[in-house]
Design an enzyme around this catalytic site. Structure first.
Site, PDB file in Angstrom:
ATOM      1  N   ARG A  21       8.305 -20.204 -25.121  1.00  0.00           N
ATOM      2  CA  ARG A  21       9.353 -19.964 -24.121  1.00  0.00           C
ATOM      3  C   ARG A  21       9.851 -21.264 -23.476  1.00  0.00           C
ATOM      4  NH1 ARG A  21       7.804 -14.491 -20.704  1.00  0.00           N
ATOM      5  NH2 ARG A  21       8.956 -13.072 -22.048  1.00  0.00           N
ATOM      6  N   GLY A 358       9.804  -7.048 -22.781  1.00  0.00           N
ATOM      7  CA  GLY A 358      10.485  -5.882 -22.221  1.00  0.00           C
ATOM      8  C   GLY A 358      12.000  -6.023 -22.258  1.00  0.00           C
TER       9      GLY A 358
HETATM   10  C1  3PG Z   1       8.077 -10.985 -19.462  1.00  0.00           C
HETATM   11  O1  3PG Z   1       7.132 -11.748 -19.742  1.00  0.00           O
HETATM   12  O2  3PG Z   1       8.303  -9.935 -20.109  1.00  0.00           O
HETATM   13  C2  3PG Z   1       9.027 -11.387 -18.376  1.00  0.00           C
HETATM   14  O3  3PG Z   1       8.765 -12.677 -17.936  1.00  0.00           O
HETATM   15  C3  3PG Z   1       9.032 -10.401 -17.251  1.00  0.00           C
HETATM   16  O4  3PG Z   1       7.785 -10.353 -16.630  1.00  0.00           O
HETATM   17  P1  3PG Z   1       7.386  -9.061 -15.765  1.00  0.00           P
HETATM   18  O5  3PG Z   1       7.152  -7.954 -16.738  1.00  0.00           O
HETATM   19  O6  3PG Z   1       6.163  -9.467 -14.987  1.00  0.00           O
HETATM   20  O7  3PG Z   1       8.561  -8.744 -14.874  1.00  0.00           O
END
Ligand code: 3PG
Length: 379
Positions: A21, A358
């Protein structure tokens, strides 16, 4: 310039253990720092829930970022406040300032307008390169955007949206989706949205056992989401109605348990009661790699077996290699799947490795992500 990135990276023993990332955001950060006097970089890390937790500090990320950008990066003690403002306006301080974890303040996740305004006051231009967080309507991804006249998507954000939009609305055909991983429940929306769009759907990983059970095939001790068996049957029926080939494994690498000393056994069709499927078998590997070989565009999300254990990693590895053999546009989504591509040594030959977990799934479900909507402005 304010650049929202997603540096929510895994840490091991206080060090960043996976840098994908961070590397993916470098083109934007390089461009911005070549143009702007100050590059203010902001991210969350973990879920500290509004508390200042040492283990959620971005300090380990600062070290990597500084090395990758080959420039000093100052870690601010916080993300808002007078001290941070003073650092941002001090010409003696480095040109790249990494703000401390946004989620040390509740205002970030609450999308609090005062917190959003305090962040916005640090810069005149807003760039969002945090595609991985675009599914969150938080202050730094949504709330603060309206305070800027000049705003836009970074290179990574744009690349993610371009690849995923193309897949959904103007794919190269045949388009094949290969879905694995553990849970049907995580993939329902994606499956529903993709079935009418793809020319073939291949399902492996633990996900497959819920589908096999729905077809009345015995899966022994394999992982099954009982609650979702009817839904799997519904998805199978949807694919049949639309005449979309939906391929499930025809053989399996099985064991009595994950740990067992006994070597794995290949089983065709139904799995005996005392065994569990932990990888796709050799016949399935041939079928899946052939289908992938015919495709002009492939989406892959979710490992096809327990790939972190060597003896159950063969199917995942074979399919990863097949993805890079032809000229198909290949898109890999999900941390585990990107890790599998890395393990198989094919990372460099994949067209697009999505940095979203997500966020990518929600995009593939056809949802409008708040981070994307905020950049487009009010309707
Ligand atoms: C992820 O790693 O999917 C994003 O950085 C979002 O993180 P979160 O699910 O803690 O909001």
């Amino acid at each position: 310039m304010f650049v929202r990135v997603d540096f929510n990276v895994p840490l091991r023993d206080g060090k960043v253990s996976e840098t994908h990332r961070i590397e993916a955001a470098l083109p934007t950060l390089r461009r911005v720092s070549a143009q702007a006097k100050k590059t203010i970089v902001a991210s969350h890390l973990g879920r500290p829930g509004g508390k200042r937790l040492t283990e959620s500090s971005l300090a380990p990320v600062r070290d990597i970022l500084s090395r990758l950008l080959a420039t000093p990066v100052l870690l601010a003690p916080d993300c808002i406040g007078v001290e941070v403002e003073a650092l941002v306006h001090d010409p003696r301080q480095p040109g790249v300032i990494l703000l401390e974890n946004l989620r040390f303040h509740r205002g970030e996740e609450d999308n609090d307008p005062d917190f959003a305004q305090a962040l916005a006051s640090l810069a005149e231009v807003y760039v969002n390169d945090a595609f991985g967080t675009a599914h969150r309507a938080h202050a730094s991804t949504a709330g603060m955007v309206k305070f800027f006249r000049e705003k836009g998507a970074g290179f990574l954000f744009k690349k993610e949206v371009d690849y995923l939009s193309r897949l959904l609305s103007a794919p190269e055909r045949p388009l094949v989706a290969l879905l694995g991983g553990a849970k049907v429940s995580d993939k329902i929306g994606v499956l529903r949205n993709l079935i009418p769009k793809v020319d073939g759907l291949l399902i492996g990983g633990a996900l497959a056992y819920t589908f096999l059970k729905a077809k009345g095939i015995s899966v022994g001790k394999s992982l099954v989401e009982e609650d979702h068996v009817p839904l799997a049957a519904e998805l199978i029926a949807q694919a049949e109605r639309l005449e979309v080939p939906l391929l499930l494994p025809v053989d399996h690498v099985t064991a009595q348990g994950v740990q067992g000393d006994q070597g794995p056994v290949i089983v065709e069709d139904s799995i005996p009661l005392d065994r569990m499927g932990l990888d796709i078998g050799p016949k399935t590997v041939i079928q899946f790699t052939q289908e992938v070989g015919k495709a002009k565009m492939v989406l892959w999300n979710g490992p096809l077996g327990m790939f972190e254990v060597e003896r159950f990693s063969h199917g995942t590895r074979a399919v990863a290699l097949a993805l890079t053999r032809g000229n198909a546009i290949s898109i890999i989504a999900g941390g585990d799947t990107v890790a599998a591509a890395h393990e198989a040594g094919v990372e460099e030959r994949i067209s697009h490795l999505s940095t979203g977990g997500g966020a990518t799934l929600e995009f593939l479900e056809g949802k409008k992500l708040p981070g994307v909507a905020a950049l487009e402005g009010p309707d």
